[in-house]
Motif scaffolding. Structure first.
Motif, PDB file in Angstrom:
ATOM      1  N   LEU A 227       0.760  -1.052  -0.097  1.00 49.61           N
ATOM      2  CA  LEU A 227       0.034  -0.270   0.068  1.00 49.61           C
ATOM      3  C   LEU A 227       0.721   1.509  -0.504  1.00 49.61           C
ATOM      4  CD1 LEU A 227      -3.184  -1.369   2.600  1.00 49.61           C
ATOM      5  CD2 LEU A 227      -3.057  -0.859  -0.058  1.00 49.61           C
ATOM      6  N   LYS A 228       1.881   1.179   0.989  1.00 49.82           N
ATOM      7  CA  LYS A 228       2.602   2.301   1.339  1.00 49.82           C
ATOM      8  C   LYS A 228       3.360   2.844  -0.843  1.00 49.82           C
ATOM      9  CE  LYS A 228       3.863   2.059   6.058  1.00 49.82           C
ATOM     10  NZ  LYS A 228       4.908   1.924   6.930  1.00 49.82           N
ATOM     11  N   GLY A 229       3.513   1.303  -1.413  1.00 47.49           N
ATOM     12  CA  GLY A 229       4.713   1.536  -2.444  1.00 47.49           C
ATOM     13  C   GLY A 229       3.600   2.000  -3.329  1.00 47.49           C
ATOM     14  N   ALA A 230       2.191   2.074  -3.462  1.00 49.91           N
ATOM     15  CA  ALA A 230       1.433   2.461  -4.267  1.00 49.91           C
ATOM     16  C   ALA A 230       1.154   3.549  -3.662  1.00 49.91           C
ATOM     17  CB  ALA A 230       0.172   1.357  -4.523  1.00 49.91           C
TER      18      ALA A 230
ATOM     19  N   GLY B  55       1.533   7.542  -7.068  1.00 50.55           N
ATOM     20  CA  GLY B  55       0.445   8.012  -6.900  1.00 50.55           C
ATOM     21  C   GLY B  55      -0.550   6.824  -6.571  1.00 50.55           C
ATOM     22  N   ARG B  56      -0.715   5.849  -6.727  1.00 50.55           N
ATOM     23  CA  ARG B  56      -1.781   5.630  -7.433  1.00 50.55           C
ATOM     24  C   ARG B  56      -3.422   5.097  -6.043  1.00 50.55           C
ATOM     25  NH1 ARG B  56      -0.696   1.416 -11.522  1.00 50.55           N
ATOM     26  NH2 ARG B  56       1.570   1.469 -11.479  1.00 50.55           N
ATOM     27  N   LEU B  57      -2.379   5.504  -4.590  1.00 53.87           N
ATOM     28  CA  LEU B  57      -3.750   6.291  -3.988  1.00 53.87           C
ATOM     29  C   LEU B  57      -3.487   7.753  -3.300  1.00 53.87           C
ATOM     30  CD1 LEU B  57      -3.027   2.395  -1.996  1.00 53.87           C
ATOM     31  CD2 LEU B  57      -4.785   3.238  -3.422  1.00 53.87           C
ATOM     32  N   THR B  58      -4.187   8.386  -2.797  1.00 50.47           N
ATOM     33  CA  THR B  58      -4.148   9.076  -2.081  1.00 50.47           C
ATOM     34  C   THR B  58      -3.728   9.298  -0.603  1.00 50.47           C
ATOM     35  OG1 THR B  58      -6.663   9.411  -1.241  1.00 50.47           O
ATOM     36  CG2 THR B  58      -5.940  10.017  -3.322  1.00 50.47           C
ATOM     37  N   LEU B  59      -3.597   9.967   0.277  1.00 53.09           N
ATOM     38  CA  LEU B  59      -3.050   9.833   1.554  1.00 53.09           C
ATOM     39  C   LEU B  59      -4.595   9.124   2.444  1.00 53.09           C
ATOM     40  CD1 LEU B  59      -0.818  10.954   2.933  1.00 53.09           C
ATOM     41  CD2 LEU B  59      -2.181  13.017   3.595  1.00 53.09           C
ATOM     42  N   GLU B  60      -5.538   9.697   2.530  1.00 51.59           N
ATOM     43  CA  GLU B  60      -7.310   8.996   2.338  1.00 51.59           C
ATOM     44  C   GLU B  60      -7.216   7.624   2.345  1.00 51.59           C
ATOM     45  OE1 GLU B  60     -11.759  10.740   3.458  1.00 51.59           O
ATOM     46  OE2 GLU B  60     -10.574  11.451   2.364  1.00 51.59           O
ATOM     47  N   GLU B  61      -6.818   7.595   1.292  1.00 43.21           N
ATOM     48  CA  GLU B  61      -6.926   5.565   0.962  1.00 43.21           C
ATOM     49  C   GLU B  61      -5.452   5.186   0.932  1.00 43.21           C
ATOM     50  OE1 GLU B  61      -8.898   6.213  -3.918  1.00 43.21           O
ATOM     51  OE2 GLU B  61      -6.493   6.505  -3.170  1.00 43.21           O
ATOM     52  N   LEU B  62      -4.586   5.343   1.329  1.00 47.47           N
ATOM     53  CA  LEU B  62      -3.850   4.699   2.535  1.00 47.47           C
ATOM     54  C   LEU B  62      -4.195   4.238   3.623  1.00 47.47           C
ATOM     55  CD1 LEU B  62      -0.491   3.260   2.552  1.00 47.47           C
ATOM     56  CD2 LEU B  62       0.270   5.781   2.789  1.00 47.47           C
TER      57      LEU B  62
ATOM     58  N   SER C  88      -6.679  16.321   1.133  1.00 46.33           N
ATOM     59  CA  SER C  88      -8.024  15.137   1.524  1.00 46.33           C
ATOM     60  C   SER C  88      -7.514  13.639   0.214  1.00 46.33           C
ATOM     61  CB  SER C  88      -9.050  15.326   1.069  1.00 46.33           C
ATOM     62  OG  SER C  88      -9.614  16.404   2.385  1.00 46.33           O
ATOM     63  N   ARG C  89      -7.331  14.768  -1.103  1.00 44.58           N
ATOM     64  CA  ARG C  89      -6.812  13.904  -2.721  1.00 44.58           C
ATOM     65  C   ARG C  89      -5.436  14.025  -2.695  1.00 44.58           C
ATOM     66  NH1 ARG C  89     -11.697  15.802  -5.820  1.00 44.58           N
ATOM     67  NH2 ARG C  89     -11.420  14.385  -7.630  1.00 44.58           N
ATOM     68  N   ALA C  90      -4.544  14.529  -2.026  1.00 41.02           N
ATOM     69  CA  ALA C  90      -3.512  14.599  -2.207  1.00 41.02           C
ATOM     70  C   ALA C  90      -2.439  12.835  -2.374  1.00 41.02           C
ATOM     71  CB  ALA C  90      -3.040  15.701  -1.169  1.00 41.02           C
ATOM     72  N   THR C  91      -1.361  12.886  -2.950  1.00 40.91           N
ATOM     73  CA  THR C  91      -1.088  11.804  -3.658  1.00 40.91           C
ATOM     74  C   THR C  91       0.861  12.687  -2.758  1.00 40.91           C
ATOM     75  OG1 THR C  91      -0.247  11.917  -5.750  1.00 40.91           O
ATOM     76  CG2 THR C  91      -2.305   9.877  -5.152  1.00 40.91           C
ATOM     77  N   ILE C  92       1.086  11.902  -2.361  1.00 41.59           N
ATOM     78  CA  ILE C  92       2.575  12.126  -1.402  1.00 41.59           C
ATOM     79  C   ILE C  92       3.336  10.696  -2.276  1.00 41.59           C
ATOM     80  CG2 ILE C  92       3.271  12.402   0.432  1.00 41.59           C
ATOM     81  CD1 ILE C  92       1.098  14.040  -0.074  1.00 41.59           C
ATOM     82  N   GLU C  93       4.914  11.363  -2.703  1.00 41.51           N
ATOM     83  CA  GLU C  93       6.087  10.996  -2.765  1.00 41.51           C
ATOM     84  C   GLU C  93       6.306   9.940  -1.572  1.00 41.51           C
ATOM     85  OE1 GLU C  93       8.454  13.343  -4.985  1.00 41.51           O
ATOM     86  OE2 GLU C  93       7.358  12.607  -6.719  1.00 41.51           O
TER      87      GLU C  93
ATOM     88  N   VAL D  67      -6.791  18.146   7.022  1.00 42.28           N
ATOM     89  CA  VAL D  67      -6.221  16.671   6.216  1.00 42.28           C
ATOM     90  C   VAL D  67      -7.094  16.097   6.749  1.00 42.28           C
ATOM     91  CG1 VAL D  67      -3.648  18.065   7.686  1.00 42.28           C
ATOM     92  CG2 VAL D  67      -5.552  16.985   8.747  1.00 42.28           C
ATOM     93  N   PRO D  68      -6.558  14.666   5.929  1.00 41.45           N
ATOM     94  CA  PRO D  68      -7.591  13.668   5.797  1.00 41.45           C
ATOM     95  C   PRO D  68      -8.055  12.526   7.279  1.00 41.45           C
ATOM     96  CG  PRO D  68      -5.885  13.077   4.776  1.00 41.45           C
ATOM     97  CD  PRO D  68      -5.854  14.849   4.813  1.00 41.45           C
ATOM     98  N   PRO D  69      -9.170  12.348   7.616  1.00 39.07           N
ATOM     99  CA  PRO D  69      -8.763  11.364   8.867  1.00 39.07           C
ATOM    100  C   PRO D  69      -8.477  10.538   8.603  1.00 39.07           C
ATOM    101  CG  PRO D  69     -11.142  11.770   7.738  1.00 39.07           C
ATOM    102  CD  PRO D  69     -10.378  11.875   6.941  1.00 39.07           C
ATOM    103  N   GLY D  70      -8.241  10.201  10.059  1.00 40.05           N
ATOM    104  CA  GLY D  70      -6.760   8.597   9.773  1.00 40.05           C
ATOM    105  C   GLY D  70      -5.664   8.628   9.400  1.00 40.05           C
TER     106      GLY D  70
END
Length: 193
Positions: free
Chosen positions: A25-28, A32-39, A113-118, A137-140
């Motif tokens: 999940l962290k690699g994804a 850029g495959r998952l946003t911070l909230e999805e992660l 909320s919808r950011a992807t982070i390197e 910042v998103p929840p979680g």
């Protein structure tokens, strides 16, 4: 769709298998495959999985291995500046793992909320002179704040529902304020999801 009753998916998951899923999940997220909230959501689900089938569902839509040095689909942002005005950033955005925000008699509002982070973790260095920022910042996710303020200050009120898991993504805010400050808030209701 029928539930998968195979013997392999009903085998209890081990701690090592949960860690492998979280690493994937962290690699994804780094790709850029998952946003911070999805992660954050999927990490919580992976650690809560009791059988292999639950782990497989958490990573089912992800590639088995990281892509070989694929170029980023969008430009990675590293710097935001609000001088005698401002900037409001919402929606999908790709951020470097370290970003700088400069506010001089203005401000930058950044919704993560919808950011992807390197790299899956983010450090924001914020410099405010007679201005400031609002960081949503998103929840979680964990929020760590440190810095210095003179005639100003920060207000940190991240979302607390759901509470972040111990291995949730981390947002580090390093702020330096002179007659200004930074507000850390949950996303607006209309921007969630």
């Amino acid at each position: 769709m029928q539930p998968d009753d195979s013997a392999e998916t009903s085998v209890r998951a081990s701690d090592a298998e949960r860690e492998q899923a979280v690493d994937r999940l962290k690699g994804a997220a780094a790709e850029g495959r998952l946003t911070l909230e999805e992660l954050a959501d999927r990490t919580e689900a992976a650690y809560g999985a009791t059988v292999r089938g639950e782990l497989e569902r958490v990573v089912a839509d992800l590639p088995a291995a990281p892509s070989p040095a694929a170029p980023a689909p969008t430009k990675t942002r590293r710097t935001f500046v609000g001088i005698m005005g401002g900037d409001s950033i919402r929606g999908p955005i790709r951020l470097a793992d370290r970003c700088t925000i400069v506010n001089v008699m203005g401000g930058v509002d950044l919704d993560l909320s919808r950011a992807t982070i390197e790299g899956g973790e983010l450090t924001l260095r914020i410099f405010s002179l007679m201005g400031g920022s609002t960081i949503r910042v998103p929840p979680g996710v964990h929020v760590e704040r440190s810095g210095f303020s003179l005639m100003g200050g920060d207000s940190v009120r991240p979302p607390d529902d759901p509470p972040p898991s111990p291995d949730a993504p981390v947002i580090r805010i390093r702020s330096f304020n002179l007659m200004g400050g930074t507000n850390v808030r949950p996303p607006r209701r209309r921007d969630r999801g």
